[in-house]
Design an enzyme around this catalytic site. Structure first.
Site, PDB file in Angstrom:
ATOM      1  CG  HIS A  50      49.041  -7.548 -20.627  1.00 56.14           C
ATOM      2  ND1 HIS A  50      48.106  -8.654 -20.414  1.00 56.14           N
ATOM      3  CD2 HIS A  50      49.573  -7.813 -22.175  1.00 56.14           C
ATOM      4  CE1 HIS A  50      48.091  -9.384 -21.733  1.00 56.14           C
ATOM      5  NE2 HIS A  50      48.983  -9.041 -22.401  1.00 56.14           N
ATOM      6  CE1 TYR A  83      47.694 -11.240 -24.979  1.00 51.26           C
ATOM      7  CE2 TYR A  83      49.445 -11.407 -26.619  1.00 51.26           C
ATOM      8  CZ  TYR A  83      48.930 -10.685 -25.545  1.00 51.26           C
ATOM      9  OH  TYR A  83      49.595  -9.630 -25.136  1.00 51.26           O
ATOM     10  CB  THR A 188      44.046  -4.509 -32.822  1.00 50.79           C
ATOM     11  OG1 THR A 188      43.642  -3.828 -31.631  1.00 50.79           O
ATOM     12  CG2 THR A 188      44.471  -6.043 -32.893  1.00 50.79           C
ATOM     13  CG  ASP A 375      15.959   8.813 -31.601  1.00 46.25           C
ATOM     14  OD1 ASP A 375      16.866   9.090 -30.642  1.00 46.25           O
ATOM     15  OD2 ASP A 375      14.911   8.303 -31.523  1.00 46.25           O
TER      16      ASP A 375
HETATM   17  C1  LIG Z   1      52.580  -6.381 -23.040  1.00 46.50           C
HETATM   18  C2  LIG Z   1      51.584  -5.784 -23.848  1.00 46.50           C
HETATM   19  C3  LIG Z   1      50.863  -6.326 -24.901  1.00 46.50           C
HETATM   20  C4  LIG Z   1      50.148  -5.579 -25.651  1.00 46.50           C
HETATM   21  N1  LIG Z   1      49.561  -6.508 -26.740  1.00 46.50           N
HETATM   22  C5  LIG Z   1      48.645  -5.890 -27.467  1.00 46.50           C
HETATM   23  C6  LIG Z   1      48.300  -6.731 -28.744  1.00 46.50           C
HETATM   24  O1  LIG Z   1      48.534  -7.809 -28.890  1.00 46.50           O
HETATM   25  N2  LIG Z   1      47.461  -5.985 -29.559  1.00 46.50           N
HETATM   26  C7  LIG Z   1      47.205  -4.813 -29.669  1.00 46.50           C
HETATM   27  O2  LIG Z   1      46.289  -4.081 -30.146  1.00 46.50           O
HETATM   28  N3  LIG Z   1      47.705  -3.797 -28.486  1.00 46.50           N
HETATM   29  C8  LIG Z   1      48.321  -4.490 -27.431  1.00 46.50           C
HETATM   30  N4  LIG Z   1      49.049  -3.827 -26.703  1.00 46.50           N
HETATM   31  C9  LIG Z   1      48.514  -2.426 -26.348  1.00 46.50           C
HETATM   32  C10 LIG Z   1      49.380  -1.396 -27.045  1.00 46.50           C
HETATM   33  O3  LIG Z   1      50.656  -1.774 -27.216  1.00 46.50           O
HETATM   34  C11 LIG Z   1      49.321  -0.021 -26.831  1.00 46.50           C
HETATM   35  O4  LIG Z   1      47.866   0.214 -26.636  1.00 46.50           O
HETATM   36  C12 LIG Z   1      49.686   0.993 -27.815  1.00 46.50           C
HETATM   37  O5  LIG Z   1      51.060   0.731 -28.047  1.00 46.50           O
HETATM   38  C13 LIG Z   1      49.436   2.427 -27.318  1.00 46.50           C
HETATM   39  O6  LIG Z   1      50.007   3.194 -28.286  1.00 46.50           O
HETATM   40  P1  LIG Z   1      50.102   4.905 -28.306  1.00 46.50           P
HETATM   41  O7  LIG Z   1      50.621   5.342 -29.339  1.00 46.50           O
HETATM   42  O8  LIG Z   1      48.456   5.262 -27.764  1.00 46.50           O
HETATM   43  O9  LIG Z   1      50.917   5.109 -26.962  1.00 46.50           O
HETATM   44  P2  LIG Z   1      52.563   4.744 -27.095  1.00 46.50           P
HETATM   45  O10 LIG Z   1      52.868   3.838 -27.859  1.00 46.50           O
HETATM   46  O11 LIG Z   1      52.726   4.621 -25.206  1.00 46.50           O
HETATM   47  O12 LIG Z   1      52.896   6.125 -27.310  1.00 46.50           O
HETATM   48  C14 LIG Z   1      52.776   7.451 -26.401  1.00 46.50           C
HETATM   49  C15 LIG Z   1      53.950   8.516 -26.867  1.00 46.50           C
HETATM   50  O13 LIG Z   1      53.890   9.522 -26.036  1.00 46.50           O
HETATM   51  C16 LIG Z   1      54.900   9.610 -25.458  1.00 46.50           C
HETATM   52  N5  LIG Z   1      54.733  11.053 -24.350  1.00 46.50           N
HETATM   53  C17 LIG Z   1      53.714  10.825 -23.498  1.00 46.50           C
HETATM   54  N6  LIG Z   1      53.877  11.996 -22.887  1.00 46.50           N
HETATM   55  C18 LIG Z   1      54.480  12.823 -23.217  1.00 46.50           C
HETATM   56  C19 LIG Z   1      54.844  13.992 -23.125  1.00 46.50           C
HETATM   57  N7  LIG Z   1      54.523  14.718 -22.269  1.00 46.50           N
HETATM   58  N8  LIG Z   1      55.758  14.788 -23.868  1.00 46.50           N
HETATM   59  C20 LIG Z   1      56.203  13.840 -24.775  1.00 46.50           C
HETATM   60  N9  LIG Z   1      55.974  12.779 -25.155  1.00 46.50           N
HETATM   61  C21 LIG Z   1      55.206  11.966 -24.499  1.00 46.50           C
HETATM   62  C22 LIG Z   1      55.558   8.816 -24.753  1.00 46.50           C
HETATM   63  O14 LIG Z   1      57.050   8.741 -24.471  1.00 46.50           O
HETATM   64  C23 LIG Z   1      55.231   7.757 -25.930  1.00 46.50           C
HETATM   65  O15 LIG Z   1      56.362   7.636 -26.835  1.00 46.50           O
HETATM   66  C24 LIG Z   1      50.028  -4.467 -25.671  1.00 46.50           C
HETATM   67  C25 LIG Z   1      50.375  -3.613 -24.549  1.00 46.50           C
HETATM   68  C26 LIG Z   1      51.533  -4.495 -23.603  1.00 46.50           C
HETATM   69  C27 LIG Z   1      52.186  -3.151 -22.651  1.00 46.50           C
END
Ligand SMILES: Cc1cc2nc3c(=O)[nH]c(=O)nc-3n(C[C@H](O)[C@H](O)[C@H](O)COP(=O)(O)OP(=O)(O)OC[C@H]3O[C@@H](n4cnc5c(N)ncnc54)[C@H](O)[C@@H]3O)c2cc1C
Length: 646
Positions: A50, A83, A188, A375
């Site tokens: 993105h 945005y 969000t 249901d």
């Molecule tokens: C450029 C960009 C803009 C965005 N803008 C928005 C926005 O405006 N509004 C919004 O709501 N969302 C937005 N998003 C989306 C949002 O940022 C993500 O959906 C959200 O941060 C995901 O959170 P999470 O905790 O699920 O995953 P993450 O924050 O990725 O956390 C997952 C964690 O798990 C860890 N992990 C994975 N596998 C393992 C493993 N095997 N062992 C140990 N650790 C592991 C990773 O290292 C990571 O730290 C945006 C994303 C991007 C990239």
């Protein structure tokens, strides 16, 4: 069951240790599919790049306290898929206009690569050709970035995941006990997801309806990598689109078709997709019915013409006045069999279902708090065999989760190998009687009864039920016999002007009858009596899941009522506000459509008790329109049910 999590230094492989845990939440962001593999769980998440850019510092943000300061609202520029918001001294600008840029799991940087490059694995280089239109547009709508310019060194393509419907994946893994999933979560939604997940784990109840969040909502049969990929890319593409609720996915169409698909195509069907199935909304060949019956209808506002055709009016009319065939194959059905089948079903349903073979029962499955999980129509086919007309894959998991150790019961999803035709209308018996020697008279084959019939030599299970409110049957057979059953019924129905009906007509007809649709009208946030489904709860049965919960106070005291209005032909979107006489909010709408027989728009709505009485006047808000509506007595068509019971 899970016993712990093994932790290791990802760079060196050192410091291996295990953290003991009997509950683990998989929240691994874009690595979800990899974690899913460890659990034997197909996680339909497609990581996508993105575009995200920063302007060089702007004069108006010079007083920003730090790099993250944001003192102005975030702005969505819907039409351009852009945005933007203040981030420190810069403007941060996100781009949804570009094509979805997919990333495979094996393209994510390893810990070593990320360490060597000094870049997070979730960050790729900005692709200028994709970002350029956004940069052009932001200069037009926010001119001060023009002089400042794009800070290319800071800008990047960030990676996050999209599911087939754009929603998160939450809930118990259902593969490894103790493992819960919280994947594909946006910032969000993060606080709500945390609350729901914590409640679900600690109390067994997520606190809200999770039908659109539960990872069990996806039929596992559909979860090919290609399905996750194509639908995920489409979900990204549509983030800034304004879609009509009836609009269907355009990707991976035709993945599931009934044996009648070809016939419907020939009849000019306009298909939409649901749970992978192709379903006709209306059929072009029925345009002639409009002329034959001299049907007229008012002008339709633009929004309401999305995925709509007045032909549906003709199909509804033909169902009420002649006879119609509906393809019901896409509805979910399970075969529950074995010596303990009736015990399982009795434990999970609100009505007595283990009646005599040949009985059909409409009943509900509840959660422990008394909320409606589904249901279902339960047909006792033989002592040990039941056909369950259900709603979604979650029902299958619910049934399976409640089989006790040692119980002899099998639960099979027979939706794919079988098919179903709804034959309904005043001439339904005239049509069917030409094709069977069995007794299908009202006396010989009563309402809510089931029989095995031969129909034109096709073995079929016939259920004397009707969701459209007319005389008729649901006719089930195996897929191999489907085409013949369809053709024979169609030929026999010719002299009665039989039509093939689509989902639009079907939906309007069931609204006229006051018949609820799970998900659209009621969810686990509602109790049976509030939803107008008290008739599906036994007055004597007590030993089923949810019985005790029913005596606890409900989370809402709103009631489902039927509103009628002179909407300018269309119907309000589900979830539209309903206002009382003083303009105060008194509830919201659920299913709605024009009732062709009653000549009014019919809207099911959840209203406060003081506004739920018949004849109460309210106002439905539909975009900028305020439409007066009145609470009607349910059902609007054939209240005595005599049309179905004859
Ligand atoms: C450029 C960009 C803009 C965005 N803008 C928005 C926005 O405006 N509004 C919004 O709501 N969302 C937005 N998003 C989306 C949002 O940022 C993500 O959906 C959200 O941060 C995901 O959170 P999470 O905790 O699920 O995953 P993450 O924050 O990725 O956390 C997952 C964690 O798990 C860890 N992990 C994975 N596998 C393992 C493993 N095997 N062992 C140990 N650790 C592991 C990773 O290292 C990571 O730290 C945006 C994303 C991007 C990239």
């Amino acid at each position: 069951a899970v016993t712990g999590v093994q932790v290791v230094d990802a760079l060196t492989g050192d410091h291996q240790r295990t953290i003991a845990a009997d509950i683990v939440v998989a929240a691994g962001g874009i690595w979800g599919p990899t974690i899913g593999k460890w659990l034997g769980k197909n996680m339909p998440m497609q990581p996508i790049e993105h575009g995200f850019g920063f302007s060089h510092p702007l004069e108006e943000f010079r007083d920003a306290a730090n790099d993250e300061s944001c003192n102005f609202p975030m702005i969505r520029h819907q039409g351009a898929g852009v945005y933007f918001r203040q981030q420190g001294k810069s403007l941060a600008i996100g781009a949804y206009e570009h094509k979805p840029l997919e990333v495979r799991q094996d393209q994510l940087a390893s810990a070593a690569e990320a360490h060597a490059g000094g870049v997070q694995p979730s960050v790729h280089e900005l692709t200028w050709e994709d970002y350029e239109p956004t940069w052009k547009e932001i200069q037009r709508v926010y001119p001060s970035v023009r002089a400042a310019g794009l800070d290319e060194a800071r800008s990047f393509n960030g990676i996050f995941s999209f599911t087939p419907d754009g929603g998160p994946l939450l809930g118990p893994s259902n593969t490894v006990a103790g493992v819960w999933i919280a994947q594909a979560v946006w910032v969000t939604a993060s606080a709500g997801v945390a609350q729901v997940t914590a409640d679900w784990i600690t109390t067994g109840h997520p606190g809200i309806d999770t039908a659109d969040l539960d990872l069990a909502r996806f039929d596992t049969r559909l979860l090919s990598p290609e399905f996750g990929r194509q639908k995920g890319l489409e979900a990204y593409d549509e983030v800034y689109d304004i879609r009509h609720p009836r609009a269907a996915s355009a990707k991976l169409r035709g993945i599931r078709t009934s044996p009648f698909h070809f016939h419907q195509q020939l009849a000019g069907a306009h298909f939409v997709e649901a749970n992978g199935w192709e379903r006709p909304l209306w059929l072009e060949e029925n345009r002639r019915v409009l002329e034959e019956a001299e049907l007229t209808f008012p002008k339709i506002p633009a929004w309401d013409t999305s995925e709509f055709s007045p032909i549906a009016v003709g199909e509804a009319w033909a169902t009420r006045n002649r006879v119609a065939m509906y393809d019901m194959t896409s509805l979910t059905r399970y075969w529950v069999a074995g010596p303990d089948a009736s015990a399982l079903l009795e434990r999970l349903t609100t009505n007595k279902v283990s009646k005599k073979p040949g009985s059909v029962t409409f009943t509900l499955m509840l959660d422990a708090a008394g909320g409606i999980l589904s249901d279902v129509t339960v047909t006792r086919v033989s002592d040990d065999e039941f056909l369950i007309g259900a709603n979604s894959h979650r029902d299958l998991i619910h049934l399976n989760n409640h089989v006790r150790d040692g119980e002899q019961v099998s639960i099979t999803d027979i939706s794919p190998g079988t098919c179903c035709i709804g034959l309904w209308g005043p001439h339904a018996r005239d049509v069917l009687s030409q094709l069977t020697d069995d007794d299908i008279s009202h006396e010989g084959f009563g309402y809510f009864k089931a029989k095995q019939l031969y129909i034109a030599a096709v073995p079929a299970l016939a259920l004397r039920v009707s969701y459209v409110g007319e005389l008729g049957w649901e006719l089930y057979t195996t897929a191999d016999h489907g085409a013949r059953l369809w053709e024979e019924l169609h030929t026999a129905g010719n002299q009665y002007g039989i039509v093939i009906g689509g989902r639009l007509a079907f939906n309007a007809l069931r609204l006229e009858k006051g018949f609820r649709s799970y998900g659209a009208d009621m969810t686990r946030e509602h109790r049976p009596h509030q939803a107008g489904l008290g008739f599906a709860v036994s007055k004597v049965k007590t030993d089923y899941l949810g019985y005790e919960g029913l005596s606890e106070p409900p989370t809402t005291d709103r009631q489902m009522v039927t509103l009628t209005s002179d909407f300018p032909f269309g119907a309000p979107n589900s979830g539209s506000p309903v206002l009382g006489a003083d303009g105060q909010l008194v509830g919201y709408t659920a299913s709605s459509d024009f009732g062709y027989t009653v000549g009014k728009t019919i809207t099911f709505a959840w209203l406060d008790p003081e506004h739920s009485r018949a004849d109460t006047e309210v106002v439905i808000k539909h975009f900028n329109r305020s439409v007066p509506a009145v609470v009607a007595s349910d059902p609007l068509y054939d209240p005595s049910g005599s049309k179905m019971r004859r």
